[in-house]
Design a protein around this motif. Structure first.
Motif, PDB file in Angstrom:
ATOM      1  N   CYS A   1       0.828  -1.208   0.000  1.00 16.74           N
ATOM      2  CA  CYS A   1       0.000   0.000   0.000  1.00 16.74           C
ATOM      3  C   CYS A   1       0.863   1.259   0.000  1.00 16.74           C
ATOM      4  O   CYS A   1       0.578   2.232  -0.714  1.00 16.74           O
ATOM      5  CB  CYS A   1      -0.936   0.008   1.206  1.00 16.74           C
ATOM      6  SG  CYS A   1      -2.272  -1.211   1.117  1.00 16.74           S
ATOM      7  N   LYS A   2       1.925   1.240   0.785  1.00 12.84           N
ATOM      8  CA  LYS A   2       2.821   2.397   0.828  1.00 12.84           C
ATOM      9  C   LYS A   2       3.511   2.616  -0.508  1.00 12.84           C
ATOM     10  O   LYS A   2       3.598   3.748  -1.003  1.00 12.84           O
ATOM     11  CB  LYS A   2       3.878   2.202   1.927  1.00 12.84           C
ATOM     12  CG  LYS A   2       3.371   2.380   3.342  1.00 12.84           C
ATOM     13  CD  LYS A   2       4.509   2.185   4.342  1.00 12.84           C
ATOM     14  CE  LYS A   2       4.040   2.401   5.771  1.00 12.84           C
ATOM     15  NZ  LYS A   2       5.141   2.170   6.758  1.00 12.84           N
ATOM     16  N   ASP A   3       3.997   1.538  -1.111  1.00  2.15           N
ATOM     17  CA  ASP A   3       4.749   1.680  -2.362  1.00  2.15           C
ATOM     18  C   ASP A   3       3.853   2.130  -3.507  1.00  2.15           C
ATOM     19  O   ASP A   3       4.249   2.962  -4.320  1.00  2.15           O
ATOM     20  CB  ASP A   3       5.417   0.351  -2.724  1.00  2.15           C
ATOM     21  CG  ASP A   3       6.319   0.469  -3.934  1.00  2.15           C
ATOM     22  OD1 ASP A   3       7.469   0.931  -3.768  1.00  2.15           O
ATOM     23  OD2 ASP A   3       5.873   0.122  -5.055  1.00  2.15           O
ATOM     24  N   VAL A   4       2.638   1.589  -3.580  1.00  4.07           N
ATOM     25  CA  VAL A   4       1.739   1.903  -4.695  1.00  4.07           C
ATOM     26  C   VAL A   4       0.898   3.147  -4.394  1.00  4.07           C
ATOM     27  O   VAL A   4       0.241   3.677  -5.288  1.00  4.07           O
ATOM     28  CB  VAL A   4       0.833   0.686  -4.994  1.00  4.07           C
ATOM     29  CG1 VAL A   4      -0.092   0.927  -6.168  1.00  4.07           C
ATOM     30  CG2 VAL A   4       1.687  -0.541  -5.278  1.00  4.07           C
ATOM     31  N   CYS A   5       0.954   3.604  -3.146  1.00  6.24           N
ATOM     32  CA  CYS A   5       0.145   4.765  -2.719  1.00  6.24           C
ATOM     33  C   CYS A   5      -1.343   4.482  -2.933  1.00  6.24           C
ATOM     34  O   CYS A   5      -2.059   5.218  -3.645  1.00  6.24           O
ATOM     35  CB  CYS A   5       0.557   6.038  -3.458  1.00  6.24           C
ATOM     36  SG  CYS A   5       2.265   6.530  -3.177  1.00  6.24           S
ATOM     37  N   ILE A   6      -1.804   3.415  -2.319  1.00  6.77           N
ATOM     38  CA  ILE A   6      -3.189   3.001  -2.472  1.00  6.77           C
ATOM     39  C   ILE A   6      -3.678   2.492  -1.131  1.00  6.77           C
ATOM     40  O   ILE A   6      -2.905   1.940  -0.340  1.00  6.77           O
ATOM     41  CB  ILE A   6      -3.314   1.909  -3.561  1.00  6.77           C
ATOM     42  CG1 ILE A   6      -4.768   1.613  -3.894  1.00  6.77           C
ATOM     43  CG2 ILE A   6      -2.599   0.627  -3.139  1.00  6.77           C
ATOM     44  CD1 ILE A   6      -4.955   0.670  -5.077  1.00  6.77           C
ATOM     45  N   SER A   7      -4.966   2.691  -0.857  1.00  3.79           N
ATOM     46  CA  SER A   7      -5.530   2.190   0.391  1.00  3.79           C
ATOM     47  C   SER A   7      -5.677   0.671   0.320  1.00  3.79           C
ATOM     48  O   SER A   7      -5.758   0.090  -0.770  1.00  3.79           O
ATOM     49  CB  SER A   7      -6.898   2.830   0.655  1.00  3.79           C
ATOM     50  OG  SER A   7      -7.860   2.342  -0.270  1.00  3.79           O
TER      51      SER A   7
END
Length: 324
Positions: free
Chosen positions: A240-246
């Motif tokens: 989630c952090k790497d892709v910037c997604i919830s």
């Protein structure tokens, strides 16, 4: 003009998704088995330097990640009629044809018992002929997956059936002129089918939504593979952090594109990595425990059971077959 060379023929049963990957050693590809059960498949290939036709079939759901070769392109379709193949964000539909250009990364998911066929050509040669036939349709640069609605795909399918029946190509004694005619005929049938097709613009609401989801899933899968290549097992939080997604959107996108959750994909991918290493151990003294630990499986009883459920045999049986 590529010189005419002798036709080569390959006809091979497959007993593992990893075998399906290895038989295509000319293509950077990774194939992961996603559904549970013993794997059976078949690979048939005929061609030479001017063209290649490949037929693939397997009884399990597989996920393929590949980068199309430099200077080459492929045109593919599902030979079965159940529309059980997804190419990037596009689901197969009746009479669909997929154009996969050179240097493009593709993400393909084929359901169990789906049979696909693809034609491989030198891209510059194919596009030169395509633009001569239909300049307007091919005036744009080709740098992403294209989908066509093959209004009349039947002639190509009948010709494909003929190619499938070709046998004993490894000892082929055709005259050069006959081989040259076959080379020309293969490209002509493909181009005529494309020319009678309509380019699918992909602007339908569902396709646009799946394209957004596919982009997030591709980024997540790239991150997962990069971490596993370094023998690091990422968490959902890491992804989630790497892709910037919830986490909720990540779950939704994976279910929409892959049909499974990101956790399920990661777990099955790790099991596939174990299997590929068991089939090709780097050391004859390697044990199942060592290889399982390399891929972050610490509960060996659960690991063995999950491996059995996915592949239909215990990991010890896989390793034993390797040395027999």
């Amino acid at each position: 003009m590529i010189p005419t060379q002798a036709l080569v023929y390959c006809d091979q049963p497959l007993f593992d998704a990893y075998e399906q990957q290895l038989v295509q050693d000319w293509l950077p590809i990774e194939i992961t088995q996603l559904s549970a059960g013993q794997f059976y498949g078949h690979y048939r290939e005929v061609g030479n330097e001017a063209f290649r036709v490949v037929f693939e079939q397997q009884n399990q759901v597989v996920h393929k990640r590949a980068i199309i070769e430099k200077d080459f392109c492929t045109i593919s379709f599902e030979r079965t009629t159940q529309n059980q193949v997804r190419v990037s964000e596009y689901n197969a539909f009746e009479n669909s044809l997929f154009f996969l250009p050179a240097n493009v990364e593709v993400d393909i998911q084929a359901e169990g018992n789906a049979e696909t066929v693809y034609f491989r050509f030198e891209q510059s040669a194919l596009l030169e002929s395509a633009r001569a036939m239909n300049p307007r349709q091919w005036e744009m640069p080709v740098d992403s997956v294209l989908v066509f609605d093959g209004v009349n795909r039947q002639p190509l399918e009948l010709f494909t059936d003929y190619l499938y029946q070709l046998s004993a190509m490894s000892s082929d004694d055709r005259q050069p002129e006959q081989q040259k005619h076959l080379n020309t005929s293969v490209m002509e049938h493909v181009l005529l089918s494309l020319d009678s097709s309509l380019l699918f613009d992909g602007q339908e609401t569902d396709v646009v939504a799946r394209r957004r989801a596919a982009k997030s899933v591709r980024l997540a899968i790239d991150y997962i593979h990069a971490k596993l290549d370094s023998h690091i097992c990422p968490t959902i939080i890491d992804i989630c952090k790497d892709v910037c997604i919830s986490q909720r959107n990540l779950q939704y996108h994976f279910k929409k594109v892959m049909g499974i959750t990101p956790n399920a994909y990661l777990y099955r991918l790790r099991l596939n990595r174990v299997r590929s290493q068991l089939l090709r151990p780097t050391d004859i003294n390697m044990t199942v425990t060592q290889i399982a630990s390399d891929w972050h499986f610490w509960h060996l009883g659960r690991f063995s059971n999950d491996y059995l459920q996915l592949f239909g045999e215990l990991p010890s049986a896989t390793l034993r077959r390797t040395f027999n």
